[in-house]
Design an enzyme around this catalytic site. Structure first.
Site, PDB file in Angstrom:
ATOM      1  N   MET A   1       2.263   6.493   5.164  1.00 30.27           N
ATOM      2  CA  MET A   1       1.343   5.704   5.967  1.00 30.27           C
ATOM      3  C   MET A   1       0.428   4.909   5.051  1.00 30.27           C
ATOM      4  O   MET A   1       0.158   5.308   3.917  1.00 30.27           O
ATOM      5  CB  MET A   1       0.537   6.592   6.920  1.00 30.27           C
ATOM      6  CG  MET A   1      -0.274   7.680   6.262  1.00 30.27           C
ATOM      7  SD  MET A   1       0.674   9.113   5.672  1.00 30.27           S
ATOM      8  CE  MET A   1       1.236   9.833   7.203  1.00 30.27           C
TER       9      MET A   1
ATOM     10  N   GLY B   1       0.787  -1.221   0.000  1.00 31.29           N
ATOM     11  CA  GLY B   1       0.000   0.000   0.000  1.00 31.29           C
ATOM     12  C   GLY B   1       0.820   1.272   0.000  1.00 31.29           C
ATOM     13  O   GLY B   1       1.999   1.294  -0.388  1.00 31.29           O
ATOM     14  N   CYS B   2       0.203   2.361   0.470  1.00 38.65           N
ATOM     15  CA  CYS B   2       0.782   3.692   0.344  1.00 38.65           C
ATOM     16  C   CYS B   2       2.069   3.886   1.131  1.00 38.65           C
ATOM     17  O   CYS B   2       2.854   4.773   0.816  1.00 38.65           O
ATOM     18  CB  CYS B   2      -0.233   4.743   0.768  1.00 38.65           C
ATOM     19  SG  CYS B   2      -1.688   4.834  -0.294  1.00 38.65           S
ATOM     20  N   ASN B   3       2.282   3.094   2.170  1.00 34.62           N
ATOM     21  CA  ASN B   3       3.517   3.227   2.953  1.00 34.62           C
ATOM     22  C   ASN B   3       4.714   2.565   2.282  1.00 34.62           C
ATOM     23  O   ASN B   3       5.857   2.761   2.689  1.00 34.62           O
ATOM     24  CB  ASN B   3       3.350   2.631   4.352  1.00 34.62           C
ATOM     25  CG  ASN B   3       2.786   1.228   4.335  1.00 34.62           C
ATOM     26  OD1 ASN B   3       1.565   1.073   4.327  1.00 34.62           O
ATOM     27  ND2 ASN B   3       3.630   0.206   4.320  1.00 34.62           N
ATOM     28  N   ALA B   4       4.483   1.748   1.251  1.00 37.91           N
ATOM     29  CA  ALA B   4       5.486   0.818   0.748  1.00 37.91           C
ATOM     30  C   ALA B   4       6.716   1.460   0.125  1.00 37.91           C
ATOM     31  O   ALA B   4       7.772   0.835   0.050  1.00 37.91           O
ATOM     32  CB  ALA B   4       4.853  -0.138  -0.255  1.00 37.91           C
TER      33      ALA B   4
END
Length: 357
Positions: A344, A141-144
């Site tokens: 995050m 997801g967006c934290n990756a």
């Protein structure tokens, strides 16, 4: 994660790319014939002016044709390769490097599953040396993007002088569902297509005045109680995947931001007031506001985060690199200054990194 000073890699270049078509929020609403005032309000109060999207074709009646999951996977592959190649080339150009120098390619994506992974497809597509090592981080997801940066920083530290690249390619149009629910509206109002790449190398700089910072530390925080707050589910009615965002997640993330930043700085002797540059994931207006309040940041601190959200929407794992590119273009970072990168996403997770110019 802490590395010996001489092995801490430096960011050498950054590059971004988007798909060819973009829409204002009103144009998206009109394309899908959305008239519900509550849903229109979600779109129009998102702090997003325009996003790059590859929407499904018109149905001939003024609407759009729902795409089956197979077509969405094809879209993901085509757009991730297209944007990924462009961002990679732009990154290497800014770093003053050639494709032939690339020794490790790490590709990040959460908007479609590919086997073989995007790294292998790009190596074939661009004629990269077949001996280039590679890794793929899928589904985080967006934290990756920061998860990948930590992994590749470790690789660069173990291979001094060799060039590595983290590439985030997110064809968020491949996760676009068409229905009339508020759950879908929240997601559909937020994400856009985008790819970004950052090059790393450890050891002597090799140039008198390198543009990018050294990567010093990483710190993570997972919030197990919010593990279901951001997730990708199979929608049995539509026969496709559907993303879910809990309305409370901005406040959950904000409440934990201070904890992870304090951990990041704990052994450095630095305070938050010593950080000159903050590059926070453009997760959405409420997320940004929650982080600003909980960390005591100013609107100037998150000017690039807000600007990227306004101009591109949330481009998932690569968003923070869009902000980083704007910071470099601004030319305000001075030698010795510190910066904090923060992302995050699902888990729920906050990832951070400390850098120094």
């Amino acid at each position: 994660m802490t590395m010996a000073a001489e092995l801490r890699p430096r960011a050498l270049g950054v590059g971004t790319a988007v798909t060819s078509t973009s829409y204002t929020q009103r144009e998206v609403l009109d394309a899908f014939e959305i008239t519900d005032p509550k849903i229109r309000s979600v779109f129009l109060n998102s702090a997003i002016d325009r996003r790059h999207l590859t929407l499904p074709p018109p149905d001939g009646k003024g609407g759009r044709v729902p795409e089956p999951q197979g077509d969405l996977l094809d879209k993901h592959k085509a757009k991730a390769l297209e944007m990924g190649a462009e961002a990679l080339r732009a990154c290497l150009k800014r770093a003053g490097a050639e494709l032939a120098e690339l020794r490790h390619l790490c590709c990040v994506t959460s908007t479609g599953l590919l086997t073989p992974g995007l790294s292998a497809l790009l190596i074939k597509e661009l004629g990269i040396d077949r001996h280039c090592s590679r890794s793929d981080i899928v589904g985080m997801g967006c934290n990756a993007g920061l998860n990948a940066l930590g992994v590749v920083a470790g690789w660069a530290a173990a291979h001094p002088g060799e060039l590595a690249v983290v590439l985030c390619a997110e064809a968020c149009s491949a996760a676009y569902a068409i229905d009339s629910t508020m759950r879908t509206a929240v997601v559909n109002s937020l994400f856009g297509d985008g790819a970004s790449a950052i090059a790393l190398r450890s050891g002597p700089d090799g140039v008198a005045d390198p543009e990018g910072p050294r990567i010093l530390e990483f710190a993570s925080c997972i919030i197990p109680d919010a593990s279901d707050a951001m997730r990708y589910d199979w929608d049995r009615e539509q026969g496709r995947f559907s993303f879910y965002l809990d309305p409370q997640i901005p406040y959950v993330v904000g409440a934990h931001a201070e904890l992870v930043v304090d951990r990041l700085l704990a052994d450095t002797g630095l305070r938050r007031s010593d950080i000159a540059h903050w590059l926070v994931h453009s997760g959405g207006k409420k997320v940004i506001d929650a982080v600003v309040v909980n960390l005591g940041l100013t609107r100037y601190d998150v000017r690039h985060t807000v600007g990227v959200l306004r101009d591109y929407g949330n481009v998932s794992s690569g968003s923070f690199l869009f902000s980083y590119e704007r910071l470099l273009d601004e030319g305000v970072a001075k030698p010795g200054e510190y910066g904090v990168l923060m992302t995050m996403g699902p888990g729920s997770t906050i990832e951070t990194a400390l850098v120094q110019w």
